[in-house]
Design an enzyme around this catalytic site. Structure first.
Site, short mmCIF file in Angstrom:
data_model
loop_
_atom_site.label_atom_id
_atom_site.label_comp_id
_atom_site.label_asym_id
_atom_site.label_seq_id
_atom_site.Cartn_x
_atom_site.Cartn_y
_atom_site.Cartn_z
N ARG A 119 13.91 30.60 22.14
CA ARG A 119 14.40 29.67 23.16
C ARG A 119 15.60 30.28 23.85
O ARG A 119 16.12 31.31 23.46
CB ARG A 119 14.79 28.33 22.52
CG ARG A 119 13.63 27.48 22.03
CD ARG A 119 12.83 26.81 23.12
NE ARG A 119 13.64 26.12 24.12
CZ ARG A 119 14.17 24.90 24.00
NH1 ARG A 119 13.99 24.23 22.88
NH2 ARG A 119 14.86 24.36 24.98
N CYS A 126 -0.39 16.40 21.78
CA CYS A 126 0.79 17.21 22.05
C CYS A 126 0.77 18.49 21.24
O CYS A 126 1.63 19.35 21.39
CB CYS A 126 2.06 16.41 21.75
SG CYS A 126 2.29 16.02 20.00
N ARG A 141 1.26 27.54 24.17
CA ARG A 141 0.12 28.17 24.85
C ARG A 141 0.12 29.68 24.65
O ARG A 141 -0.90 30.28 24.27
CB ARG A 141 0.17 27.86 26.35
CG ARG A 141 -0.85 28.63 27.19
CD ARG A 141 -0.63 28.44 28.67
NE ARG A 141 0.67 28.88 29.11
CZ ARG A 141 0.98 30.14 29.42
NH1 ARG A 141 0.06 31.10 29.31
NH2 ARG A 141 2.19 30.47 29.82
N ARG A 142 1.25 30.33 24.90
CA ARG A 142 1.32 31.78 24.74
C ARG A 142 1.08 32.19 23.29
O ARG A 142 0.42 33.20 23.01
CB ARG A 142 2.67 32.31 25.23
CG ARG A 142 2.85 32.20 26.74
CD ARG A 142 4.24 32.62 27.17
NE ARG A 142 4.39 32.49 28.62
CZ ARG A 142 5.49 32.06 29.23
NH1 ARG A 142 6.55 31.71 28.50
NH2 ARG A 142 5.55 31.98 30.53
N LYS A 182 5.74 23.77 36.15
CA LYS A 182 5.15 23.71 34.82
C LYS A 182 5.94 22.81 33.87
O LYS A 182 5.43 22.44 32.81
CB LYS A 182 5.02 25.11 34.22
CG LYS A 182 6.32 25.81 33.90
CD LYS A 182 6.06 27.16 33.27
CE LYS A 182 7.36 27.87 32.89
NZ LYS A 182 7.10 29.17 32.22
N ASP A 183 7.19 22.44 34.26
CA ASP A 183 7.99 21.53 33.44
C ASP A 183 7.79 20.07 33.80
O ASP A 183 8.33 19.18 33.14
CB ASP A 183 9.49 21.86 33.60
CG ASP A 183 9.87 23.21 33.02
OD1 ASP A 183 9.15 23.68 32.11
OD2 ASP A 183 10.87 23.79 33.48
N ARG A 240 17.16 35.59 26.10
CA ARG A 240 15.92 36.09 25.52
C ARG A 240 15.82 37.61 25.63
O ARG A 240 15.40 38.29 24.68
CB ARG A 240 14.73 35.41 26.20
CG ARG A 240 14.71 33.90 26.03
CD ARG A 240 13.45 33.27 26.58
NE ARG A 240 13.58 31.82 26.69
CZ ARG A 240 12.57 30.99 26.76
NH1 ARG A 240 11.33 31.44 26.75
NH2 ARG A 240 12.78 29.69 26.87
#
Length: 316
Positions: free
Chosen positions: A154, A246, A136-137, A88-89, A160
């Site tokens: 982050r 973006c 997105r989340r 996904k990166d 986290r």
């Protein structure tokens, strides 16, 4: 390809865990004895720009390529021979001279809901603080619950989780795959349904990147999982079609059902007020050119979403 086969990796615990998995898999495919793995297939740790910048969203400082740029430079310079990335990166287009050689079997692609006090996303009270760095989340959460307070989160997984424990948030969202690989699945309160939280393109999958001339290395066929690679090709096709802005949030997830590949993809505005989703499928996933058809499916579904959003995309 001769030994040593050097694997480039980020320094985070999750990245090293994932790269260690691939290090052992490459060694096994190449017949390397356990005692010689570190010498024959060494890990080369590389700090990326994305790791250094922790106080802003990635889209504000260059996007997801900040997690891959320095490792790709090491590949092109010959300092490493394989790069291990979270799929996904990986940006939609490969830099000249590089290619994705293998996509190992995917982990759970779903998002994870984690909270000290609440059992599931639906239990969050009015105005709850939800931590995530993912646009997105954020958009998906606000589409369901516009009352939530989305706050940036982050850092690595341990950081986290500690901030959640310290009371900075009522809940946070992370990738189930990373928690599983780190042996931290016990913190997950709910695995979120893709019907509401469609994962990021490639989420749960890894990308093994090499120089383009080394696509035929002996380990490639052993590590590539054809059905995962096919699903990822469809998802990344949708991502390619939708990355015009973006400031848009993109989800895409493909699954295999018998001989059919089914894809769902969506684009959302950051505040969740705009949401466009389309689905599609292809037959005969075992055809020689199935990967091309899968990518074409993604491009087509992405184009449908793009057309459906129309001029509203300008406000995203």
């Amino acid at each position: 390809m001769t030994f040593p086969i050097r694997i480039g990796t980020r320094r985070s615990r999750l990245a090293l865990t994932q790269s260690g998995m691939m290090q052992r898999a490459v060694a096994t495919a190449m017949g390397v004895p356990e005692s010689e793995i570190d010498a024959a297939v060494p890990l080369v740790e590389i700090v990326t720009t994305g790791d250094r910048i922790q106080d802003r969203r990635l889209l504000e400082v260059g996007g997801k390529a900040l997690f891959t740029k320095e490792i790709e430079e090491a590949l092109l310079d010959g300092r490493v021979d394989i790069a291990v990335h979270s799929m996904k990166d990986v940006p939609a287009e490969q830099p000249p001279g590089l290619a994705i050689a293998a996509v190992p079997e995917r982990e759970d692609a779903r998002d994870a809901f984690i909270s000290e006090r609440f059992a599931c996303f639906a239990d969050l009270p009015q105005g709850a603080r939800l931590g995530t760095a993912s646009l997105r989340r954020q958009a998906q959460a606000l589409a369901l619950r516009p009352d939530l307070r989305i706050e940036m989160l982050r850092g690595n997984v341990d950081t986290r989780l500690k901030r959640l424990t310290d009371g900075d948030f009522d809940a946070i969202l992370l990738a189930t795959a990373g928690l599983n690989r780190l042996g931290r699945a016990e913190v997950i309160r709910e695995r979120l349904s893709p019907d509401q939280f469609l994962p990021a393109p490639g989420q749960g999958a890894l990308a093994l990147q090499t120089r383009a001339g080394e696509m035929g290395a002996a380990w490639v066929a052993a590590l590539n999982h054809p059905l995962t690679a096919l699903a990822v090709a469809a998802e990344r096709g949708a991502m390619t079609a939708l990355e015009g802005s973006c400031r848009s949030a993109i989800g895409a997830h493909a699954t295999v059902d018998g001989d059919r590949l089914k894809l769902a993809a969506e684009m959302l505005s950051p505040d969740g007020t705009g949401r466009w989703r389309r689905t599609g499928e292809i037959d005969d996933i075992h055809a020689a050119d199935a990967a091309n058809w899968a990518r074409a499916l993604g491009l087509s579904v992405g184009a449908q979403i793009h057309d459906a959003a129309g001029d509203q995309q300008i406000a995203l």
